[in-house]
Write a protein that holds these residues in place. Sequence first.
Motif, PDB file in Angstrom:
ATOM      1  N   PHE A 101       0.623  -1.238  -0.222  1.00  0.00           N
ATOM      2  CA  PHE A 101      -0.011  -0.002   0.053  1.00  0.00           C
ATOM      3  C   PHE A 101       1.032   1.169  -0.076  1.00  0.00           C
ATOM      4  CE2 PHE A 101      -2.494   3.217   2.310  1.00  0.00           C
ATOM      5  CZ  PHE A 101      -3.572   3.218   1.563  1.00  0.00           C
ATOM      6  N   SER A 102       2.087   1.185   0.588  1.00  0.00           N
ATOM      7  CA  SER A 102       3.008   2.272   0.737  1.00  0.00           C
ATOM      8  C   SER A 102       3.503   2.914  -0.645  1.00  0.00           C
ATOM      9  CB  SER A 102       3.987   2.274   1.405  1.00  0.00           C
ATOM     10  OG  SER A 102       4.853   1.235   1.006  1.00  0.00           O
ATOM     11  N   GLN A 103       3.274   1.822  -1.814  1.00  0.00           N
ATOM     12  CA  GLN A 103       3.943   2.222  -2.883  1.00  0.00           C
ATOM     13  C   GLN A 103       2.766   3.364  -3.522  1.00  0.00           C
ATOM     14  OE1 GLN A 103       5.529  -0.427  -5.528  1.00  0.00           O
ATOM     15  NE2 GLN A 103       6.222  -1.588  -3.963  1.00  0.00           N
ATOM     16  N   THR A 104       1.647   3.547  -3.096  1.00  0.00           N
ATOM     17  CA  THR A 104       0.623   4.357  -3.847  1.00  0.00           C
ATOM     18  C   THR A 104       0.977   5.990  -3.185  1.00  0.00           C
ATOM     19  OG1 THR A 104      -0.983   4.266  -1.975  1.00  0.00           O
ATOM     20  CG2 THR A 104      -0.946   2.676  -3.858  1.00  0.00           C
ATOM     21  N   PHE A 105       1.921   6.136  -2.084  1.00  0.00           N
ATOM     22  CA  PHE A 105       2.122   7.457  -1.471  1.00  0.00           C
ATOM     23  C   PHE A 105       3.174   7.668  -2.591  1.00  0.00           C
ATOM     24  CE2 PHE A 105       1.315   5.292   2.723  1.00  0.00           C
ATOM     25  CZ  PHE A 105      -0.069   5.585   2.602  1.00  0.00           C
ATOM     26  N   PRO A 106       3.270   9.335  -2.785  1.00  0.00           N
ATOM     27  CA  PRO A 106       4.185   9.864  -3.177  1.00  0.00           C
ATOM     28  C   PRO A 106       5.761   9.952  -2.731  1.00  0.00           C
ATOM     29  CG  PRO A 106       2.996  11.428  -2.286  1.00  0.00           C
ATOM     30  CD  PRO A 106       2.329  10.222  -1.951  1.00  0.00           C
ATOM     31  N   LYS A 107       5.682   9.947  -1.522  1.00  0.00           N
ATOM     32  CA  LYS A 107       7.181   9.502  -0.937  1.00  0.00           C
ATOM     33  C   LYS A 107       7.456   8.156  -0.713  1.00  0.00           C
ATOM     34  CE  LYS A 107       9.741  10.946   3.266  1.00  0.00           C
ATOM     35  NZ  LYS A 107       9.575  11.391   4.719  1.00  0.00           N
ATOM     36  N   LYS A 108       8.342   7.638  -1.333  1.00  0.00           N
ATOM     37  CA  LYS A 108       8.770   6.073  -1.331  1.00  0.00           C
ATOM     38  C   LYS A 108       9.258   5.594  -0.439  1.00  0.00           C
ATOM     39  CE  LYS A 108       6.548   6.187  -5.246  1.00  0.00           C
ATOM     40  NZ  LYS A 108       4.746   5.803  -5.332  1.00  0.00           N
ATOM     41  N   THR A 109       9.281   4.154  -0.082  1.00  0.00           N
ATOM     42  CA  THR A 109      10.094   3.410   0.861  1.00  0.00           C
ATOM     43  C   THR A 109      10.962   2.707   0.029  1.00  0.00           C
ATOM     44  OG1 THR A 109       8.597   3.352   2.738  1.00  0.00           O
ATOM     45  CG2 THR A 109      10.047   1.649   2.581  1.00  0.00           C
ATOM     46  N   TYR A 110      12.168   2.328   0.530  1.00  0.00           N
ATOM     47  CA  TYR A 110      13.202   1.939  -0.290  1.00  0.00           C
ATOM     48  C   TYR A 110      14.029   0.538   0.403  1.00  0.00           C
ATOM     49  CZ  TYR A 110      12.837   6.175  -3.180  1.00  0.00           C
ATOM     50  OH  TYR A 110      12.449   7.176  -4.213  1.00  0.00           O
ATOM     51  N   ASP A 111      14.171  -0.419  -0.695  1.00  0.00           N
ATOM     52  CA  ASP A 111      15.190  -1.462   0.037  1.00  0.00           C
ATOM     53  C   ASP A 111      16.477  -1.397  -0.770  1.00  0.00           C
ATOM     54  OD1 ASP A 111      16.138  -4.120   0.696  1.00  0.00           O
ATOM     55  OD2 ASP A 111      14.252  -4.860   0.710  1.00  0.00           O
ATOM     56  N   LEU A 112      17.400  -1.253   0.058  1.00  0.00           N
ATOM     57  CA  LEU A 112      18.718  -1.066  -0.414  1.00  0.00           C
ATOM     58  C   LEU A 112      19.507  -2.332  -0.087  1.00  0.00           C
ATOM     59  CD1 LEU A 112      19.710   2.377   1.177  1.00  0.00           C
ATOM     60  CD2 LEU A 112      18.373   1.957  -0.842  1.00  0.00           C
ATOM     61  N   GLU A 113      20.739  -2.724  -1.103  1.00  0.00           N
ATOM     62  CA  GLU A 113      21.648  -3.695  -0.892  1.00  0.00           C
ATOM     63  C   GLU A 113      22.667  -2.872  -1.142  1.00  0.00           C
ATOM     64  OE1 GLU A 113      22.016  -8.278  -1.780  1.00  0.00           O
ATOM     65  OE2 GLU A 113      22.225  -7.131  -3.560  1.00  0.00           O
ATOM     66  N   PHE A 114      23.924  -2.751  -0.602  1.00  0.00           N
ATOM     67  CA  PHE A 114      25.180  -2.167  -0.803  1.00  0.00           C
ATOM     68  C   PHE A 114      26.264  -3.230  -1.592  1.00  0.00           C
ATOM     69  CE2 PHE A 114      23.284   0.413   2.198  1.00  0.00           C
ATOM     70  CZ  PHE A 114      23.664   1.777   2.064  1.00  0.00           C
ATOM     71  N   ASP A 173      24.879  -5.765   4.681  1.00  0.00           N
ATOM     72  CA  ASP A 173      24.841  -5.249   3.320  1.00  0.00           C
ATOM     73  C   ASP A 173      23.317  -4.644   3.075  1.00  0.00           C
ATOM     74  OD1 ASP A 173      23.774  -7.713   3.305  1.00  0.00           O
ATOM     75  OD2 ASP A 173      24.370  -8.150   1.126  1.00  0.00           O
ATOM     76  N   ASP A 174      22.250  -5.123   3.878  1.00  0.00           N
ATOM     77  CA  ASP A 174      20.723  -4.984   3.431  1.00  0.00           C
ATOM     78  C   ASP A 174      20.055  -4.282   4.537  1.00  0.00           C
ATOM     79  OD1 ASP A 174      18.700  -5.536   1.908  1.00  0.00           O
ATOM     80  OD2 ASP A 174      18.501  -7.774   2.429  1.00  0.00           O
ATOM     81  N   TRP A 175      19.577  -3.139   3.879  1.00  0.00           N
ATOM     82  CA  TRP A 175      18.917  -2.070   4.603  1.00  0.00           C
ATOM     83  C   TRP A 175      17.501  -1.739   4.215  1.00  0.00           C
ATOM     84  CZ3 TRP A 175      21.381  -0.582   9.269  1.00  0.00           C
ATOM     85  CH2 TRP A 175      22.495  -1.017   9.656  1.00  0.00           C
ATOM     86  N   VAL A 176      16.726  -1.027   4.944  1.00  0.00           N
ATOM     87  CA  VAL A 176      15.543  -0.561   4.727  1.00  0.00           C
ATOM     88  C   VAL A 176      15.459   0.938   4.920  1.00  0.00           C
ATOM     89  CG1 VAL A 176      12.838  -0.497   4.986  1.00  0.00           C
ATOM     90  CG2 VAL A 176      14.206  -2.560   5.186  1.00  0.00           C
ATOM     91  N   LEU A 177      15.029   1.649   3.818  1.00  0.00           N
ATOM     92  CA  LEU A 177      14.698   3.353   3.977  1.00  0.00           C
ATOM     93  C   LEU A 177      13.050   3.262   4.189  1.00  0.00           C
ATOM     94  CD1 LEU A 177      17.004   5.271   1.769  1.00  0.00           C
ATOM     95  CD2 LEU A 177      16.928   5.311   4.308  1.00  0.00           C
ATOM     96  N   ASP A 178      12.732   3.645   5.309  1.00  0.00           N
ATOM     97  CA  ASP A 178      11.197   3.726   5.431  1.00  0.00           C
ATOM     98  C   ASP A 178      10.715   5.024   5.574  1.00  0.00           C
ATOM     99  OD1 ASP A 178       8.594   3.531   6.506  1.00  0.00           O
ATOM    100  OD2 ASP A 178       8.791   2.201   8.332  1.00  0.00           O
ATOM    101  N   ALA A 179       9.909   5.471   4.442  1.00  0.00           N
ATOM    102  CA  ALA A 179       9.368   6.822   4.248  1.00  0.00           C
ATOM    103  C   ALA A 179       8.609   7.572   5.388  1.00  0.00           C
ATOM    104  CB  ALA A 179       8.526   7.026   3.158  1.00  0.00           C
ATOM    105  N   LEU A 180       7.860   6.601   5.932  1.00  0.00           N
ATOM    106  CA  LEU A 180       7.132   7.147   7.306  1.00  0.00           C
ATOM    107  C   LEU A 180       5.959   8.067   6.680  1.00  0.00           C
ATOM    108  CD1 LEU A 180      10.069   8.087   9.593  1.00  0.00           C
ATOM    109  CD2 LEU A 180       9.012   5.865   9.557  1.00  0.00           C
ATOM    110  N   TYR A 181       5.486   8.088   5.514  1.00  0.00           N
ATOM    111  CA  TYR A 181       4.681   8.945   4.920  1.00  0.00           C
ATOM    112  C   TYR A 181       3.470   9.045   5.575  1.00  0.00           C
ATOM    113  CZ  TYR A 181       2.197  11.687   1.402  1.00  0.00           C
ATOM    114  OH  TYR A 181       1.367  12.858   0.760  1.00  0.00           O
ATOM    115  N   ASN A 182       2.933   7.813   6.078  1.00  0.00           N
ATOM    116  CA  ASN A 182       1.398   7.864   6.885  1.00  0.00           C
ATOM    117  C   ASN A 182       1.594   7.988   8.341  1.00  0.00           C
ATOM    118  OD1 ASN A 182       2.864   5.524   6.935  1.00  0.00           O
ATOM    119  ND2 ASN A 182       1.316   3.988   7.217  1.00  0.00           N
TER     120      ASN A 182
END
Length: 572
Positions: A144-157, A178-187
């Motif tokens: 559901f968060s992908q419908t928000f304009p501010k996006k949450t991302y999954d990162l792998e370095f 190596d594996d991280w989450v960027l949570d947008a907190l938009y809601n």
Amino acid sequence: MLSFETMHRSLLALLLFLPLALPAQAVVGPLAPGQYAVDETAGLLLCRADLATLNAQTTQLFTSVRAETNYELTTPVAALAYGTPYTVRRVGTEFTLYFTQLPLLNIATNEEIPDEPKVPAVFRYGDDDQTLEGSLGIELRGGFSQTFPKKTYDLEFWEDATGEDSRDVQFGSLRDDDDWVLDALYNEPLRLNAFVAHSLWLDLHEPYYLEADDRAKAGAGVMWCEVFVNERYQGIYLLSEQIDRKLLRIKKYDEGNNRIRGELYKSIQWSAPTKFEGPLSPFDNTEETLDEYELEYPDPDDIIDWSGLAELLSFTVTASDEAFAAGVTNWYTLENIADYFLFLNLTGAEDNSGKNIYTGRYDAGEPYFFVPWDLDGTFGNRWDGTDFPWVRTVLTNGLYRRLLENNVNGFNEALCARYGALTTDGLLAPDSLQERFRKEYDYLAANGVYAREAARWPGGFLDTTAAKLAYTVDWISARTEFLADWVCNIRTATDSLVPPTPLRIGPNPSEGRVFFNAPSAGKMPWRLFDLNGRLLQLGTVEPGQSELNLGRPAGGMYVLWLGAQAHKLVIR
């Protein structure tokens, strides 16, 4: 002898030819690349610097900041402050300058960021202790968060742009991975709920096997971070550890003997099995998902075997009361189960009683335990950004109902004792919980985060007013007052002691089939509207019914009314 008037005129003439004594000038920088970022579109320059040291080291006026080039302050200042906007010019172009104490992460990619797979990108990161740069892979995260304009991302370095080899990095006191989450907190109107909830869980609970492996964690560690993507400021994010085998330190798959040791499953949507109200469907170990569970470990490339989870759910749902009481400690870590129940109810984590749960096992033959994730819907906030003001309700599921209704092995008394201990030592005391919110709110506000967030994402769910903070503080007071009375006054374990939970739906996004927790009695009307308010479908839910088949509406956002409750529903 010269007269006084002649001397006065001579001195004035001399002073006219002397240069004026201008105030001395000070420059901030040059700043390392990871310690600043520029948004040309928004006219924003965001910098990290030790302002306390800079202000103490000079009595001169600060006139400029040197980043990739020089930015001149339109009004020189004697001291600099975090969170204060300053106007600066770079070759005639004006920018708003802010200083922040938060880490900065700047990501750039030449490709559109998809749901999956990860696409190559480069990054620069800076905090008080380090500046990092290199390659990573990035993809969108969430449903559901992908419908928000501010996006949450999954990162792998990555070690390089190919992504063939991953690279472990460490941020603050979090793990090296190596594996991280960027949570947008938009809601989250205050952008605080997930941070406080994740931090609280780690303070509240420790893995029972910590003595066997002191690196084990009970859940994901988190920290604040301000993010730029392709030179556009994206706002405040939660940089989060991934919940996986490495974080929990569960035992690795024994490849030589083809033997499963540690296990990890993630419940991603509502279903009878994820609510511990039904067994798993028949399975043939060819699929990585089953009944809204995802297999997280062992790696599906090594082996898929649902039998462990199937046995757990079968015991939970079908065992007789006598067998359940006799065997529950073989299947569950009751200390973990008690802590999770208290955490679930204390935070009002409505969405975490039948989904957003990791079910793990340290080693073969060991009991299972729970780990929470996706904690935006907490402390009076729902997953859709709206208020969840109800405080006099108990969040539960099939497992907890069995434990409470039969007071299995003194579970009710254990809850009371544990809650009392956690309140007495201050961790779950209302003023302590409220202070967590006030502290982080003041920190973000003092660094200008809320001002930048409002400028970047006007509208939406953002509400950083004092009234919104007061709502959360008051919610905590009312919630802790209710729980203190309820937890320690369970006399007989009956259904009446467990009020019905609010109606929930899933999966969301959906492909047309929607599950929900069935109404206890009576019929219930349902209606499906588009965002223009047009009625598309309607019908009646029969007693005990827990599924709707909406066919295949066009992809997009809808509003589904179940009785008197409205739910945002995404069709994909």
